[in-house]
Design a protein around this motif. Structure first.
Motif, PDB file in Angstrom:
ATOM      1  N   MET A   1      54.076   6.520 -24.656  1.00  9.56           N
ATOM      2  CA  MET A   1      54.167   6.213 -25.811  1.00  9.56           C
ATOM      3  C   MET A   1      55.537   6.194 -26.004  1.00  9.56           C
ATOM      4  SD  MET A   1      53.263   8.877 -28.953  1.00  9.56           S
ATOM      5  CE  MET A   1      51.508   8.886 -29.946  1.00  9.56           C
TER       6      MET A   1
ATOM      7  N   GLY B   1      56.507   2.373 -24.762  1.00  9.81           N
ATOM      8  CA  GLY B   1      56.686   1.522 -26.029  1.00  9.81           C
ATOM      9  C   GLY B   1      58.082   1.397 -27.062  1.00  9.81           C
TER      10      GLY B   1
ATOM     11  N   THR C   1      54.087  -0.069 -33.662  1.00 12.17           N
ATOM     12  CA  THR C   1      53.886   0.269 -32.239  1.00 12.17           C
ATOM     13  C   THR C   1      52.737   1.636 -31.636  1.00 12.17           C
ATOM     14  OG1 THR C   1      55.277  -0.962 -31.482  1.00 12.17           O
ATOM     15  CG2 THR C   1      54.528   0.504 -29.058  1.00 12.17           C
ATOM     16  N   SER C   2      53.273   3.246 -31.922  1.00 14.19           N
ATOM     17  CA  SER C   2      52.281   4.154 -31.468  1.00 14.19           C
ATOM     18  C   SER C   2      51.120   4.069 -31.723  1.00 14.19           C
ATOM     19  CB  SER C   2      53.363   5.540 -31.867  1.00 14.19           C
ATOM     20  OG  SER C   2      55.032   4.973 -30.845  1.00 14.19           O
TER      21      SER C   2
ATOM     22  N   SER D   1      49.474  -0.372 -31.768  1.00 18.54           N
ATOM     23  CA  SER D   1      50.168  -1.024 -30.714  1.00 18.54           C
ATOM     24  C   SER D   1      50.379  -2.293 -31.137  1.00 18.54           C
ATOM     25  CB  SER D   1      48.716  -1.312 -29.692  1.00 18.54           C
ATOM     26  OG  SER D   1      48.193  -0.041 -29.268  1.00 18.54           O
ATOM     27  N   GLU D   2      50.731  -2.182 -32.501  1.00 20.21           N
ATOM     28  CA  GLU D   2      50.934  -3.848 -33.383  1.00 20.21           C
ATOM     29  C   GLU D   2      52.434  -3.623 -33.496  1.00 20.21           C
ATOM     30  OE1 GLU D   2      47.616  -5.161 -35.108  1.00 20.21           O
ATOM     31  OE2 GLU D   2      49.167  -5.938 -37.110  1.00 20.21           O
TER      32      GLU D   2
ATOM     33  N   LYS E   1      43.306  -0.581 -25.725  1.00 19.96           N
ATOM     34  CA  LYS E   1      44.257   0.131 -25.782  1.00 19.96           C
ATOM     35  C   LYS E   1      44.302   1.632 -26.596  1.00 19.96           C
ATOM     36  CE  LYS E   1      45.380  -3.662 -28.759  1.00 19.96           C
ATOM     37  NZ  LYS E   1      44.548  -3.983 -30.098  1.00 19.96           N
TER      38      LYS E   1
ATOM     39  N   ASP F   1      46.179   3.832 -27.898  1.00 23.92           N
ATOM     40  CA  ASP F   1      47.325   4.409 -29.058  1.00 23.92           C
ATOM     41  C   ASP F   1      47.012   5.860 -29.841  1.00 23.92           C
ATOM     42  OD1 ASP F   1      45.318   3.019 -30.649  1.00 23.92           O
ATOM     43  OD2 ASP F   1      46.456   0.903 -30.518  1.00 23.92           O
TER      44      ASP F   1
END
Ligand code: HEM
Length: 457
Positions: free
Chosen positions: A116, A119, A157-158, A161-162, A232, A234
């Motif tokens: 992670m 990111g 994000t974690s 993913s957004e 993805k 995450d």
């Protein structure tokens, strides 16, 4: 221990402002807790709306309640689903809690945290770029608000993913309300929610609206991901793929509950920790200089990576010292199931035990010069031999924060990356006053100006 009925109740004050904490009305009442500990000792009885409670200040007693005899000291999760937290980790208990914990925990294992980091760095760099533009204007900004924005982006994000801050307005607005405008202590949050439920006032309406806002986006995110998980890597993917001992996956509503619990647990507390950290940095130029020196040596101007992170010993120590002096989760509760004995006193069933990291982290028997901000005390050689239960920003035992390692990683990445790109200075004359509500945070935020920062040679 065999209970003895002969001992009296521990000493303590006749009156307390504690019930008002739950409504966030008290200013910084934690000083009152410190005074109790100094005046009455390591176990203090104080009255609450629900009967007498004990404040535990000795790490041995805390260890007893949270670990050694944890089966007799339950957290405050109730018997009914909570309208906000549902049956997520905070609000569940027994076998169901254990099932969920086993499914959620692997999403935070060390190798996953390492994946992670990239990111996280990207998200902080984007903020740093915005700050660099702002530096040119010398216009002050409020750090807590900035950190809230950063943390919701990083959690997005974690987990998904957004950048949910930008893309899911409804989730962001709902979380803003539930995370920091809706007041309660971490454990009385559930009580406060229950009390509120059923009332027909505007506060209740706003509260329900916020839950609806969060639910709308959460269920949308779950549905979208069930349709396509393409590539993805995450937390959401981990939760979708998790199976219990019978091989059963989580339902949409279980997923919603865990996601909301992660956001509620992580959003405000992490933003508050970041704010205190930036604040302390400005107040201790020698700490800033040492941290900058470490960054120059270890990173040489390059972005932080999962490989370089473990070498940032001083930066991490700075994070840990911030969580000692300013633990955002300033207290949590347990209640006794059966009678017991603790510290020579008889414990009646239903006695509430208040464990306050704020008090523990200032215990003069375990910390020298507890009021001084000294990151050095968290360098590896100085940590050795310290009582494990003298430092509990994330709690301990079975119910320890599931986001513990994740948070320390996030805070270290954020501090290192911000320091690499800029400097910030407090605006003189803006008072920084702590208040204790859901978290212990600066009541009126922290005003700072930004400056471009060359790394120390
Ligand atoms: C500085 C930031 C944080 C602090 C100070 C903090 C503190 C705590 C504490 C003290 C507890 C235990 C409460 C108790 O024993 O009753 C807890 C539990 C929890 N935390 Fe955190 N936390 C932080 C960040 C996070 C993050 C980032 C997440 C998620 C991504 C998270 C998710 C949770 C959850 C789900 C629980 C409930 C665990 C369970 O009961 O199984 N926390 N946290």
């Amino acid at each position: 221990m065999t209970p003895t009925r002969t001992s009296a109740l521990p000493p303590g004050p006749q009156r307390s402002r504690l019930p008002r904490f739950a409504l966030g009305k008290a200013k910084d009442p934690l000083e009152e807790l410190v005074e109790w500990q100094q005046q009455y000792g390591d176990i203090v009885t104080f009255p609450t709306r629900h009967g007498p409670a004990w404040l535990l200040s000795h790490p041995d007693h805390v260890q007893y309640v949270l670990a050694d005899k944890a089966s007799n000291y339950l957290n405050m999760a109730g018997d009914h689903p909570d309208p906000l937290l549902g049956r997520g980790l905070f609000a569940s208990k027994g076998d169901f809690w254990l099932r969920q914990r086993r499914m959620v925990q692997p999403a935070f294992h060390r190798p996953r945290l390492a994946r992670m980091v990239e990111g996280m760095v990207r998200d902080v760099e984007q903020l740093a770029e915005r700050w660099a533009r702002r530096a040119a204007t010398s216009e002050p900004l409020e750090l807590l608000e900035q950190m809230r924005g950063l943390v919701i982006t990083m959690l997005g994000t974690s987990i998904f993913s957004e950048d949910v801050r930008a893309s899911r307005t409804s989730l962001r607005e709902g979380m803003d309300y539930l995370g920091h405008e809706f007041h309660g202590t971490r454990d009385s949050l559930m009580d406060a929610v229950r009390r509120l439920f059923g009332r027909q006032d505007s506060r209740m309406k706003r509260f329900l609206h916020a839950i609806e806002q969060v639910n709308t986006d959460m269920y949308r995110l779950i549905a979208e991901r069930r349709q396509s998980a393409a590539g993805k890597d995450d937390i959401m993917t981990m939760l979708l793929e998790a199976r219990d001992a019978q091989g059963v996956a989580m339902t949409d509503s279980e997923l919603r509950d865990e996601l909301v619990n992660l956001f509620i647990g992580g959003y405000e507390s992490t933003a508050v920790a970041l704010t205190w950290m930036l604040y302390e940095m400005t107040r201790h130029p020698e700490v800033e200089q040492r941290a900058r020196g470490e960054l120059a040596t270890v990173l040489g101007g390059q972005p932080l990576t999962a490989e370089s992170l473990p070498s940032l010993l001083y930066t991490r120590a700075m994070v840990e010292e911030t969580l000692r002096v300013h633990p955002p989760a300033w207290a949590f509760m347990r209640r006794a199931l059966n009678e017991d004995e603790l510290g020579g006193y008889f414990v009646a069933p239903e006695t509430k035990m208040l464990i306050s990291p704020y008090i523990l982290h200032r215990h003069p028997g375990f910390w020298s010069e507890p009021e001084r901000f000294l990151p050095e005390r968290f360098l590896p050689e100085q940590k050795e031999g310290r009582h494990r239960f003298a430092y509990l920003p994330f709690g301990a035992g079975q119910r320890q924060c599931v986001g513990n390692g994740y948070t320390v990683t996030l805070l270290t990445v954020a501090l290192a990356t911000l320091l690499q790109h800029c400097q910030w200075r407090l605006v003189p004359g803006h008072p920084v006053i702590a208040m204790a509500a859901t978290t212990r945070r600066p009541r009126n935020g922290v005003l700072a100006t930004l400056h471009a920062a060359p790394l120390a040679a």
